[in-house]
Every structure is written in structure tokens, then in C-alpha cells.
Design a protein around this motif. Structure first.
Motif, short mmCIF file in Angstrom:
data_model
loop_
_atom_site.label_atom_id
_atom_site.label_comp_id
_atom_site.label_asym_id
_atom_site.label_seq_id
_atom_site.Cartn_x
_atom_site.Cartn_y
_atom_site.Cartn_z
N GLY A 277 0.81 -1.21 0.00
CA GLY A 277 0.00 0.00 0.00
C GLY A 277 0.85 1.26 0.00
O GLY A 277 0.55 2.24 0.69
N VAL A 278 1.93 1.24 -0.78
CA VAL A 278 2.83 2.40 -0.81
C VAL A 278 2.72 3.14 -2.14
O VAL A 278 2.23 2.58 -3.13
CB VAL A 278 4.30 2.00 -0.57
N ASP A 279 3.19 4.37 -2.15
CA ASP A 279 3.24 5.17 -3.38
C ASP A 279 4.60 4.96 -4.00
O ASP A 279 5.61 5.48 -3.51
CB ASP A 279 3.03 6.64 -3.03
N GLU A 280 4.65 4.23 -5.11
CA GLU A 280 5.98 3.89 -5.65
C GLU A 280 6.67 5.06 -6.32
O GLU A 280 7.82 4.93 -6.73
CB GLU A 280 5.92 2.67 -6.56
N TYR A 281 5.97 6.19 -6.45
CA TYR A 281 6.63 7.35 -7.03
C TYR A 281 7.29 8.24 -5.97
O TYR A 281 8.00 9.18 -6.29
CB TYR A 281 5.66 8.12 -7.92
#
Lengths: 207, 207
Positions: free
Chosen positions: A152-156
Motif C-alpha cells: 500500500g505504498v506510493d511507488e513514485y
């Protein structure tokens, strides 16, 4: 009811699909247990209980058979993981540890053992190499997407991509360490420790 | 001066040692390039420029030859690393990154490629398996000791052992990822990120 009895009750298309599935399972099983050299087309056909001709109807070459088998099992594993995302703890350290455990499990089972044999064989067999490189690109990208979605992470966000990739690389290393001996005790401790570190590293991220 | 000319000027014991070293180098080279199946005793003897009889005088079995070769190169690499510890930055993030780079380099070169072929072959070849398990135990323990010494950490502090082990597993995973394609760009970013995470995790430790 035996496989043969079942097969006779099914329409042609379903029987063909069932044969294909049996061949893929047999191919992964042979590869994991016998390695690349021992996994000939004849051995897989015998294990699946089909003729060599029937095998070649589905998979014209040995490379077709084994790359399809690994891709099939990889897709199944990842779909299984995606389908269970709702069952994970909602967030925080417990979720991170559940996700790391799940990822590491994907790389320490029979499927990974089979993939490893194919991967290493591809290093010295040219027709196989190109196929496996393409396969690993597809599987690697999907593993990355599954890991990002699960965590559930923001890969950017800065560093997140690399942190997720490092976790997948560690999981592959753990898979390798489990090839010749049962490495599960050591692995459990590493998964717990890495999960705590990963959770702290991801929590630091803005966004 | 050619190898043959040099050999004739040396006393018997030195010649024997030189032959042994040539065989070990040839074995690692063949294994890295040709894999286990292609690395027969005959191929290695030819590459080293010695007779098969001379090879068998030094290494009675194929297993003796290849496990000795991997152990020899592993020992050389680790001695090389230990000898250069003084040249590393004294402490802090720069030291951690230098150490992680160094460890990852050990697992992404020709030696690791050769070891990987032997490791995977051992999974399906019984006489080899036992030898490689024992070898990997010795090499793994030494890699752990070198990593602990290089990072300058107290491995009895809570979590340190597992953190160091996770780093070695990640390095093995990166080695695997480098087998079929040049993975160096991705690897550089992962090493930088892992180093930052590792440095923060180790700095947290009491002691």
C-alpha cells in the motif's frame, strides 16, 4: 473418478484445456525435482500421462513447454496473493510483516525451485536464454506491482521503488538459500527483522 | 615466458602448486561460462593445459575439483576484502555504502556465477549435494564474519545478526538477477537505497 475417466466425459475443448494444465503442472514438478537436464519432454509427457505427440501439439518445443509452465504458475501465485489482500491487517507493522512473509513464501516454494533451474539453465543455453529473459521481465514486473499494491505504498515517492525492489531481491536470495537445505528457522528471523526495518523505512516516506 | 617454459624452471613442489592453481582457475572459468553440464573434467584439463591424469592426481573426482575451486576463489575474495578494510571510510553512511557495494560485488561477479551453477546442480545430484552444503556453510559463515567486521558492528546486539544476514541474502538475490542480463543500473540504485536503510537500522542499535 480417475483423470482418464474424467477426461472422457468432457467436451473436446475442455479436455484439451485439462491436458494442457496437466502438462504445465508436470513440467513444473519435474523441473523442481529433477532440474533442467533431467526434465526432458519425454519425462514430462510420461508424468502427465499423455503421449509425446499430444505434448507437442500443445507445446511444439521444450522451451515452449517450460517457459509456459513457469509463467502459468507465477501468474497463479500472484493472482492468489492479489485475491487475499483484503485478508491482510489494514496497515502498520503487522501488515508489512504479513506482506514480507507472503512475498518470501512465493520465492521459497517448489515453484521458485523450478524457476531457478530454468533460470540457471538459460545462462548457458542460447535458445532458452532469450525466452527466459522475456519471461523474467514480465514476472518481475508483476511481482513488483503485487508488492507495491500489498504494501500500500506510493511507488513514485523517493526511494520507495528501490526499497520494494530490495525486498524482492532479498526474497530471491532467501529462495536460493533454501535450495539445498531447510533454511526456515533462519529465514523466519530475517523476515521479522527485515519487516521491522522496511516498515520504518516506508513510514518515513512523505506521501 | 609461457606457462610451459615457466613450469620447467620451477622445482617439483612449485610446479605442482602452479598446476593446482591453474586447474582451480580453469574450473571456475568453465563453470561460469559453460555451467555444470558443460564443465566436464576433460574440458577443464584441456583449458588448464594439463593431462587428465595430472588433473586426477590433484583432484580424484569431479566433485573434488569443483568444490575446491569454488572454495579457493571464495577464500581469495574474502581475504582481498579483509585486506582492504583499512581503506574504507572510517564510519557512518559512507562506510556502510562502501561495505554494501563491496559485498554486492562479491555476489555479482564471475565467481558467484560459477558458484550458482554448482549450487543448482547440487540440488539434483546426490554426491555433489553433501559437498556443496558443507562448502556453503563454511563460505556463508566467513561471508558473515567479513560483513560484520567490515560494518564494524556488534553482532550480539539485538537484531544485528539478522540485519547483516538480510544484507547478504539481498546480495545473493542481486547476483541471481545479474545472471542473464546486465543488471548494474538497477543494482546501483538498490545498493544506494539499501545502504541508507541499513545505516539507519544499525545506528539505532544500542552499543
Amino acid at each position: 473418478m480417475s483423470g482418464a475417466e474424467l477426461a472422457h466425459r468432457l467436451p473436446q475443448q475442455d479436455r484439451s484445456r485439462a491436458t494442457r494444465a496437466r502438462l504445465l503442472d508436470a513440467a513444473v514438478d519435474c523441473l523442481a525435482r529433477l532440474g533442467w537436464t533431467g526434465s526432458t519432454v519425454a519425462v514430462v509427457a510420461e508424468r502427465a500421462g499423455v503421449t509425446r505427440g499430444a505434448l507437442q501439439h500443445h507445446f511444439p518445443t521444450r522451451e515452449d513447454l517450460f517457459t509456459a509452465a513457469i509463467e502459468h504458475v507465477a501468474a497463479e501465485r500472484m493472482a492468489f496473493v492479489r485475491a487475499r489482500l483484503d485478508e491482510l491487517p489494514e496497515h502498520g507493522p503487522a501488515r508489512t510483516e504479513a506482506v514480507v512473509s507472503m512475498i518470501v513464501r512465493m520465492y521459497t516454494d517448489q515453484y521458485f525451485r523450478a524457476a531457478l533451474h530454468l533460470w540457471v539453465a538459460a545462462a548457458t543455453e542460447e535458445p532458452l536464454r532469450e525466452r527466459v529473459v522475456a519471461l523474467e521481465n514480465r514476472v518481475g514486473r508483476e511481482a513488483h506491482r503485487v508488492a507495491v499494491a500489498s504494501l500500500g505504498v506510493d511507488e513514485y515517492a523517493a526511494g520507495v521503488r528501490e526499497t520494494v525492489q530490495a525486498t524482492l531481491d532479498m526474497a530471491r536470495g532467501l529462495g536460493l538459500a533454501n535450495l539445498l537445505t531447510d533454511d526456515s528457522d533462519r529465514r523466519t528471523r530475517i523476515v521479522a527483522r527485515w519487516s521491522a526495518i522496511l516498515d520504518a523505512a516506508l513510514a518515513e516516506q512523505p506521501g
